[in-house]
Design an enzyme around this catalytic site. Structure first.
Site, PDB file in Angstrom:
ATOM      1  N   ASP A  48       0.894  -1.162  -0.027  1.00 34.88           N
ATOM      2  CA  ASP A  48       0.093  -0.157   0.044  1.00 34.88           C
ATOM      3  C   ASP A  48       1.003   1.262  -0.088  1.00 34.88           C
ATOM      4  OD1 ASP A  48      -1.854  -1.909   0.322  1.00 34.88           O
ATOM      5  OD2 ASP A  48      -2.605  -1.181   2.088  1.00 34.88           O
ATOM      6  N   GLU A 269     -11.759  -0.679   0.678  1.00 37.78           N
ATOM      7  CA  GLU A 269     -10.561  -0.306   1.240  1.00 37.78           C
ATOM      8  C   GLU A 269      -9.834   0.960   0.413  1.00 37.78           C
ATOM      9  OE1 GLU A 269      -7.892  -3.544   3.060  1.00 37.78           O
ATOM     10  OE2 GLU A 269      -8.234  -4.416   0.772  1.00 37.78           O
TER      11      GLU A 269
END
Length: 449
Positions: A48, A269
């Site tokens: 991420d 997300e």
């Protein structure tokens, strides 16, 4: 609009009928990813990732340097265990192509047993690194408590040689789930609850300051939601939001969610918004396995558009699917993050499991240790070029791995239109005359990466 949790809450619902229209097409499938020729972070797994931005959402430049932040873990760790030991690292680049590893951001003083994704704000020289405090730092065993936190007070120093980010940091817990609009860990059932992924957004139309995050909508046992189907009720993802009445990056008040996916999907997300053409484009990443029973989705970037930040939102392309992996490499990339560049939207992600076409990522655990390591990318993928026209999006091509164009940098003209192989589309035809761009439109250097 649908009624939300108790109180005055009313949020847009991503409906089962909309999600049922999810399909791979020539407009949303990316090409197969190959490993980069060189990896600026070959000593760590990288996943991420987010760019340092200013209060107005512009990618920040610090004395000529761009800065990005990533979740990382040592490269010798098993890829599937990286989330248990994640910490935030930063990288910097002057040209948006060659990136340098600056090291970890926090020196063991952050909240949580490990840190998960967030965002970074550079505001008139002040640095705020928002993150998910994952796990209870006082617990002796690994836990999955999630709180939204920030580290502030650190400094960014840029010279001709590079960028240094240093403490000391002041760490604060900003938000925790309230149990009414946002499910607590104790209320969750089935899949793990979420309360994570903070993302700062100041609305250019109103000047109001917001913090978006991923959460879950409480669905009590015995609820009438999903027609009373208990299995579907376990899938209750939401995009939450807090506001700062004064604009102070440290003071936040919870508000009702912007979007919920009750009966549809459990994880929305890394929510983030791009303001473009007087519209609000809300993007989230989601997995194949987090779609509710009876629905088929993919690991992909999903998007919604509205005329105000509060909504109501319409799913982009009718279903919400914006970017996904080819069917013959369904898990090759994940955790997409979109940002504007000239008349396009660019999307970066990380290389997940390549050369793997199983029905579920759970099957990775059945592979040998060497095969798990070989197939895991753990680095940034090619940057996707996205055309956006109202409620429709189209992939225009890709740039190379780790390429984040600098302000004013022109992109190559897209050339050489062709249709992806049938294996990539599962027999679906292109949904527009543009088809699928290959050749010179893919990489600035002319390669197809």
């Amino acid at each position: 609009m649908t009624e939300g949790p108790p109180g005055e809450c009313s949020s847009t619902a991503w409906t089962r009928a909309q999600a049922a229209a999810v399909r791979r097409t020539a407009d949303n499938v990316t090409p197969t990813i190959q490993p980069p020729e060189t990896d600026p972070a070959d000593g760590v797994h990288v996943w991420d990732t987010w760019l340092l931005r200013d209060r107005h959402g512009t990618v920040a430049t610090v004395d000529g340097w761009r800065v990005l932040f990533s979740l990382t873990a040592p490269a010798e760790s098993m890829p599937g265990k990286r989330h248990d030991i994640a910490e935030i690292r930063y990288f910097y680049s002057a040209d948006g192509r060659e990136w340098h590893d600056g090291g970890t951001v926090f020196d063991g003083d952050a909240y949580g047993q490990r840190q998960w994704a967030g965002c970074a704000l550079y505001d008139d020289g002040d640095l705020y690194v928002y993150y998910t405090a994952a796990g209870d730092e006082s617990a002796s065993e690994l836990t999955y408590t999630q709180r939204i936190a920030v580290g502030h007070g650190g400094t960014v120093t840029a010279t001709t040689a590079g960028v240094d980010i240093d403490g000391p940091w002041e760490q604060e817990i900003l938000l925790e789930p309230d149990g009414d609009w946002y499910e607590t860990e104790a209320q969750s059932r089935g899949m793990i609850y979420t309360f994570r992924d903070p993302w700062f957004f100041e609305d250019p139309a109103t000047g109001r300051t917001h913090l978006l995050f991923e959460a879950n909508t409480p669905v009590p046992p015995g609820s009438a939601a999903c027609g009373g189907d208990a299995a579907q009720q376990e899938f209750n993802g939401a995009v939450g939001v807090a506001v700062s009445p004064s604009g102070d990056p440290l003071e936040w008040e919870l508000r009702p969610p912007l979007l919920d996916a009750v009966c549809v999907n459990q994880e929305l997300e890394r929510p983030h918004v791009i303001y473009r053409d007087d519209r609000y484009y809300l993007f989230v990443s989601s997995h194949m396995h987090t779609f509710a029973p009876g629905l088929t989705g993919y690991d992909g970037l999903y998007g919604f558009v509205a005329d105000t930040l509060e909504g109501p939102y319409r799913p982009l392309n009718g279903s919400g699917l914006v970017v996904t992996n080819p069917a013959n490499a369904p898990f090759q990339a994940y955790s997409w993050m979109a940002f504007p560049h000239d008349d396009e939207v660019l999307v970066q992600s990380f290389c997940n499991y390549r050369d793997f076409a199983g029905d579920s990522l759970d099957e990775v655990a059945d592979l040998s240790v060497s095969e798990q390591r070989r197939r895991f990318g753990g680095t940034l993928g090619p940057t996707v070029r996205l055309g956006v026209d109202g409620d429709q999006t189209t992939i225009r091509g890709t740039l190379t791995h780790w390429h984040i164009p600098t302000p004013g940098e022109g992109l190559p003209t897209a050339e050489g239109v062709s249709v992806p192989e049938a294996a990539a589309l599962e027999g679906h035809e292109p949904s527009s005359p543009l088809g699928y761009i290959t050749g010179g439109g893919y990489a600035q250097n002319g390669s197809s990466d």
